[in-house]
Design a protein around this motif. Structure first.
Motif, PDB file in Angstrom:
ATOM      1  N   SER A   1       2.702  -7.083  -7.460  1.00  0.00           N
ATOM      2  CA  SER A   1       2.498  -7.291  -6.083  1.00  0.00           C
ATOM      3  C   SER A   1       1.105  -8.292  -6.168  1.00  0.00           C
ATOM      4  CB  SER A   1       2.336  -6.207  -5.336  1.00  0.00           C
ATOM      5  OG  SER A   1       3.371  -5.122  -5.351  1.00  0.00           O
ATOM      6  N   HIS A   2       1.201  -9.453  -6.976  1.00  0.00           N
ATOM      7  CA  HIS A   2       0.003 -10.150  -7.214  1.00  0.00           C
ATOM      8  C   HIS A   2      -0.577 -10.655  -5.913  1.00  0.00           C
ATOM      9  CE1 HIS A   2      -2.514 -13.501  -8.795  1.00  0.00           C
ATOM     10  NE2 HIS A   2      -2.664 -12.605  -9.646  1.00  0.00           N
TER      11      HIS A   2
ATOM     12  N   LEU B   1       0.819  -1.389  -0.016  1.00  0.00           N
ATOM     13  CA  LEU B   1      -0.068   0.018  -0.148  1.00  0.00           C
ATOM     14  C   LEU B   1       0.865   1.233   0.028  1.00  0.00           C
ATOM     15  CD1 LEU B   1      -2.757  -1.147   2.406  1.00  0.00           C
ATOM     16  CD2 LEU B   1      -2.943  -0.803   0.090  1.00  0.00           C
ATOM     17  N   ASP B   2       1.863   1.319   0.692  1.00  0.00           N
ATOM     18  CA  ASP B   2       2.919   2.481   0.511  1.00  0.00           C
ATOM     19  C   ASP B   2       3.256   2.590  -0.652  1.00  0.00           C
ATOM     20  OD1 ASP B   2       2.488   2.885   3.219  1.00  0.00           O
ATOM     21  OD2 ASP B   2       4.349   2.103   3.995  1.00  0.00           O
ATOM     22  N   GLU B   3       3.825   1.623  -1.430  1.00  0.00           N
ATOM     23  CA  GLU B   3       4.285   2.057  -2.813  1.00  0.00           C
ATOM     24  C   GLU B   3       3.092   2.362  -3.670  1.00  0.00           C
ATOM     25  OE1 GLU B   3       6.500  -0.742  -6.395  1.00  0.00           O
ATOM     26  OE2 GLU B   3       6.304  -1.643  -4.414  1.00  0.00           O
ATOM     27  N   LEU B   4       1.964   1.648  -3.569  1.00  0.00           N
ATOM     28  CA  LEU B   4       0.824   1.905  -4.443  1.00  0.00           C
ATOM     29  C   LEU B   4       0.399   3.300  -4.432  1.00  0.00           C
ATOM     30  CD1 LEU B   4      -1.293   0.990  -6.642  1.00  0.00           C
ATOM     31  CD2 LEU B   4      -2.645   0.455  -4.452  1.00  0.00           C
TER      32      LEU B   4
ATOM     33  N   ARG C   1      -0.334   9.449  -5.568  1.00  0.00           N
ATOM     34  CA  ARG C   1      -0.178  10.497  -4.990  1.00  0.00           C
ATOM     35  C   ARG C   1       0.802  11.542  -6.014  1.00  0.00           C
ATOM     36  NH1 ARG C   1       1.302   8.365   0.815  1.00  0.00           N
ATOM     37  NH2 ARG C   1      -0.948   8.046   1.402  1.00  0.00           N
ATOM     38  N   GLU C   2       1.751  10.882  -6.582  1.00  0.00           N
ATOM     39  CA  GLU C   2       2.515  11.293  -7.747  1.00  0.00           C
ATOM     40  C   GLU C   2       1.963  11.809  -8.713  1.00  0.00           C
ATOM     41  OE1 GLU C   2       5.893   9.009  -8.179  1.00  0.00           O
ATOM     42  OE2 GLU C   2       6.829   9.373  -6.545  1.00  0.00           O
ATOM     43  N   ILE C   3       1.041  10.762  -9.462  1.00  0.00           N
ATOM     44  CA  ILE C   3      -0.021  11.041 -10.535  1.00  0.00           C
ATOM     45  C   ILE C   3      -0.885  12.122 -10.181  1.00  0.00           C
ATOM     46  CG2 ILE C   3      -1.780   9.983 -11.917  1.00  0.00           C
ATOM     47  CD1 ILE C   3      -0.635   7.125 -11.354  1.00  0.00           C
ATOM     48  N   VAL C   4      -1.368  12.234  -9.118  1.00  0.00           N
ATOM     49  CA  VAL C   4      -2.172  13.239  -8.947  1.00  0.00           C
ATOM     50  C   VAL C   4      -1.692  14.544  -8.932  1.00  0.00           C
ATOM     51  CG1 VAL C   4      -4.077  14.476  -7.356  1.00  0.00           C
ATOM     52  CG2 VAL C   4      -4.306  11.905  -7.905  1.00  0.00           C
TER      53      VAL C   4
END
Length: 223
Positions: A106-107, A71-74, A79-82
């Motif tokens: 991260s399946h 979750l931290d990576e996702l 946030r970078e995208i937005v």
């Protein structure tokens, strides 16, 4: 300069810890957290159950670390995208592509999250899962609302309904998508975006523009 011996030992422990987490994640995803025992994990790792406690104090600690890392990576990428200041369509496309990339990379963690979140949120240790769910909704709904406001998306859509549809249809792919299979994450994302955005975009937007925009977004994600 030769690194201190304790540095080597620390790196070795970290590598072993990551290896154990990967083994545990696979078992949790396949069997479920409650059905997987510490002994199951130790057996799969080729160690005694007691040895596992040198790295983790409980099975729940392993689940916690797996989900936190994922979750931290996702959400860091979300946030970078937005924050990148892209237009509404490009932002939504990038969120979808990043989500499919996460399912690919991260399946097991995604499968655990999808299967276990309802059981885990009641545990105080996993209270952050509810916070992430709220952030996820606010982020995606915000992009959809901005797209309606600026005329990118149709004004007659129910934003909440579209959000729920996209959330569920994107992440359910973990049930059938297999990393390394015939379809790449980017190929699935491209097909999904073509299906969704043809119906979501204003009719005045040409199909050529849709295809071109989607191709640009996926190419940018690869770089």
């Amino acid at each position: 300069m030769t690194p201190p011996r304790n540095s080597d030992e620390s790196n070795g422990k970290s590598g072993r810890r990551d290896e154990l987490l990967e083994i545990a994640a696979g078992l949790f995803a396949d069997r479920g957290v409650r059905a997987t025992t510490v002994r199951d994990i130790a057996d799969a790792a080729g160690i005694l159950s007691g040895s596992l406690y040198h790295h983790f104090d409980s099975k729940e600690s392993m689940v916690d670390e797996i989900l936190h890392q994922f979750l931290d990576e996702l959400f860091g990428k979300y946030r970078e995208i937005v924050a990148a200041g892209l237009d509404s369509r490009a932002t939504l496309e990038a969120l979808v592509v990043t989500s499919y990339e996460a399912i690919d990379a991260s399946h097991s963690a995604v499968a655990i999250y999808q299967d276990e979140v309802k059981h885990l949120v009641g545990n105080e240790r996993f209270a952050y899962l509810a916070e992430r769910n709220t952030e996820f909704r606010d982020l995606w709904v915000g992009v959809l609302e901005a797209g309606v406001a600026d005329g990118t998306f149709r004004s007659d859509i129910d934003v909440e309904l579209v959000f729920r549809f996209m959330r569920d249809t994107v992440w359910v792919a973990v049930r059938w998508y297999r990393p390394g299979g015939s379809l790449s994450a980017h190929a699935v994302a491209a097909q999904y975006l073509a299906i969704v955005l043809d119906g979501l975009s204003d009719p005045a937007t040409s199909s050529e523009a849709i295809a071109e925009s989607t191709s640009r977004t996926i190419a940018a994600q690869r770089n």
